[in-house]
Structures are given as structure tokens and as C-alpha cells.
Design an enzyme around this catalytic site. Structure first.
Site, short mmCIF file in Angstrom:
data_model
loop_
_atom_site.label_atom_id
_atom_site.label_comp_id
_atom_site.label_asym_id
_atom_site.label_seq_id
_atom_site.Cartn_x
_atom_site.Cartn_y
_atom_site.Cartn_z
N GLU A 62 0.82 -1.24 -0.06
CA GLU A 62 -0.13 0.03 -0.24
C GLU A 62 0.88 1.30 0.06
O GLU A 62 0.45 2.26 -0.41
CB GLU A 62 -0.82 -0.09 1.07
CG GLU A 62 -1.98 -1.13 1.12
CD GLU A 62 -2.73 -1.39 -0.17
OE1 GLU A 62 -3.02 -0.21 -0.56
OE2 GLU A 62 -3.09 -2.47 -0.39
N ASP A 80 -10.32 7.00 -6.35
CA ASP A 80 -11.15 5.88 -6.39
C ASP A 80 -12.45 5.87 -6.20
O ASP A 80 -13.16 4.62 -6.12
CB ASP A 80 -10.27 4.55 -5.50
CG ASP A 80 -10.44 5.11 -4.08
OD1 ASP A 80 -10.85 6.30 -3.82
OD2 ASP A 80 -10.35 4.28 -3.36
N THR A 85 -8.55 8.88 1.27
CA THR A 85 -7.92 7.73 1.91
C THR A 85 -6.87 7.87 2.83
O THR A 85 -5.81 9.02 2.51
CB THR A 85 -7.40 6.86 0.71
OG1 THR A 85 -8.42 6.31 0.00
CG2 THR A 85 -6.77 5.59 1.39
#
Length: 281
Positions: A62, A80, A85
Site C-alpha cells: 500500500e 478511487d 484515503t
């Protein structure tokens, strides 16, 4: 919360080898292939040393680094469709787990700088909107990472919604530390249930069970884990925001092939072309 690899959005380190060394090697670790493939042996993923390995493995995919503890302050909209995030496992404003983190933080540290954004976080849940958030929120998130109470809130939400359920299910299926990690990584990236055109952990497990028996039912661990990884690769390829399967094919599948059912070190793998290694903890 579902992960989209940040290294695909803004790759920062290509073909970097990371070496993690230590003075003490885990007791009880044996050579490659020591697991029987018939069920769990040795400490599970909830053992502190094994959990540390799991966090480093996830971070390699990640964040292109093994330094997962540097990610508490991370926050970005990676495009996304899930809003911001952020944090150690990619809590998202659009899916609601970011809201849970801030609620936990407010409960232990009333009046903290993130608390005023709670109404906005509730309003944007289910969308990719930034209304009421924006730069003031992202700056407050990054600064809050210096507070141990905020880091603890992230840890608690990770464990409650992702780590603990994944490990519990893996143990019920008779899986060792490697299988427990494989379940956890799937939980982190895909979530527990199908949603918004994505395939969740439960569907992957159901598909794996349709083609192989887990160790808890007398099945072979290698066969079952490969069936689960097959289901996960299929799921990744169905999602518009996911496509690269290297975290499976050049990482988790490698560990299964080597028989490292206890996640015993040394571990060597690649994700998105970058090479990593953990020699011991």
C-alpha cells in the site's frame, strides 16, 4: 474501507530492496516448508511479532515501504471514488471507517482538532465528496498523528473492523499465521462484504470453499489457500480500481509455495516490481 495501492497512484520507489534486520530471531521458527499444510502450528497472527510482520507486508503493497508506523499521518484523495484515503490501512471518508476513527478519537480526546469535522464526515459517507472537509481537514488529520490517542484510535478501528474478524475466521478455518495474514490482507483491500461493484472477503471465501476444503474440515492448507488466492485474483480483476495482482502472485503465493505457514522469516517478496525482505524481528 477498501484499499487501492498508493504505489499505482503516485509511485515513489521503484525496484527498491528493503532490509529489515534484528538482533533476536523469533523462537520456534523453523526452516522453509516446516508447516504440515494440515492446520495451524506455532503462534498466530495475533502474536505481537507476527502482527508486526503482517503490518509490514500490507504496507509494502500500500505504501511502497515497510515503515507502516509512518502512515498514521497519511491522507490523500487517490481518485478511487471513496473520498479521502488515510492512515495505517487506508480509512476512507466515503466508506465510513474514517468517521469511526474520528469518533473514537473524540471519545478519548474531547475537543481535539478533528472533532469539528464529524458532521461533515457523516454527511459525505457513501460518496467521494469533500464538502466541509478540504485542506483544513487534511492538515488537521496530519497534525493529529503526533497524538498517541489518535494513533490508538486508528489501531483500535483497524483491529475491530479488519484484523480481529479476519484472524478469528482464519482460526475457525484451521489456518496458521500465513492463512490468517492472507485473510487479513483481503479484508483490508476489499472489505468484508460485496458493495458498489466490488467483491468482498465473504464472497471470496465462499468461492474458495466451493473448490477446496479448509484444514478445519480435513483439507490440505496449501490447496485451500491457493483456492482462496485464486478467488481473490478473480475479484481484483473485476474491480475498476484494481488490476495489479502482484501482491498475490509475487508475494502471498510465494509464501504458500515455500510452505511458510507460520510466516517464518526470512521472507522475500515483490509487489509492483519492488523487492522486499524481512530477515527477522
Amino acid at each position: 474501507m477498501k484499499f487501492v495501492p498508493r504505489s499505482r497512484v503516485a509511485p515513489a520507489r521503484a525496484l527498491v530492496t528493503v532490509l529489515v534486520t534484528a538482533l533476536v530471531v523469533l523462537s520456534g521458527c523453523s526452516a522453509s516448508g516446516a508447516g504440515s499444510g494440515k492446520g495451524p502450528a506455532g503462534p498466530g497472527l495475533d502474536d505481537p511479532a507476527k502482527k508486526e510482520i503482517a503490518m509490514q507486508l500490507v504496507s509494502s503493497a500500500e505504501n511502497s515501504t515497510l515503515d507502516w508506523k509512518a502512515q498514521y499521518k497519511y491522507i490523500q484523495d487517490i481518485g478511487d471514488g471513496r473520498g479521502y484515503t488515510a492512515g495505517i490501512i487506508g480509512f476512507c471518508s466515503g466508506t465510513g471507517d474514517m468517521l469511526k476513527v474520528v469518533e473514537r478519537y473524540a471519545a478519548t480526546r474531547p475537543g481535539n482538532p478533528l472533532e469539528r469535522f464529524l458532521p461533515a464526515l457523516r454527511a459525505v459517507k457513501g460518496s467521494d465528496a469533500h464538502d466541509g472537509l478540504g485542506r483544513p481537514f487534511t492538515e488537521a488529520w496530519a497534525k493529529a498523528a503526533a497524538d498517541a490517542a489518535f494513533r490508538s484510535a486508528q489501531d483500535a478501528e483497524r483491529d475491530h473492523s479488519y484484523f480481529d474478524p479476519a484472524v478469528r475466521q482464519a482460526k475457525d478455518d484451521g489456518l496458521g499465521a500465513l492463512g490468517q495474514f492472507i485473510y487479513y490482507d483481503a479484508y483490508v483491500m476489499h472489505g468484508a462484504a460485496d458493495s458498489g461493484g466490488t467483491v468482498g472477503f465473504r464472497t471470496m471465501r465462499r468461492e474458495a470453499l466451493a473448490s477446496a476444503e479448509p484444514p478445519s474440515r480435513g483439507g490440505d492448507e496449501t490447496t485451500y489457500l491457493n483456492a482462496f488466492l485464486d478467488a481473490r485474483v478473480t475479484a481484483i480483476r473485476k474491480e475498476p480500481s484494481h488490476s495489479d495482482t502482484s501482491r498475490i502472485e509475487t508475494a502471498q503465493r510465494v509464501f504458500v509455495r515455500e510452505g511458510r505457514f507460520r510466516l517464518e522469516t526470512p521472507l522475500r517478496w515483490k509487489v509492483y516490481g519492488d523487492s522486499y525482505r524481512i530477515d527477522g524481528l
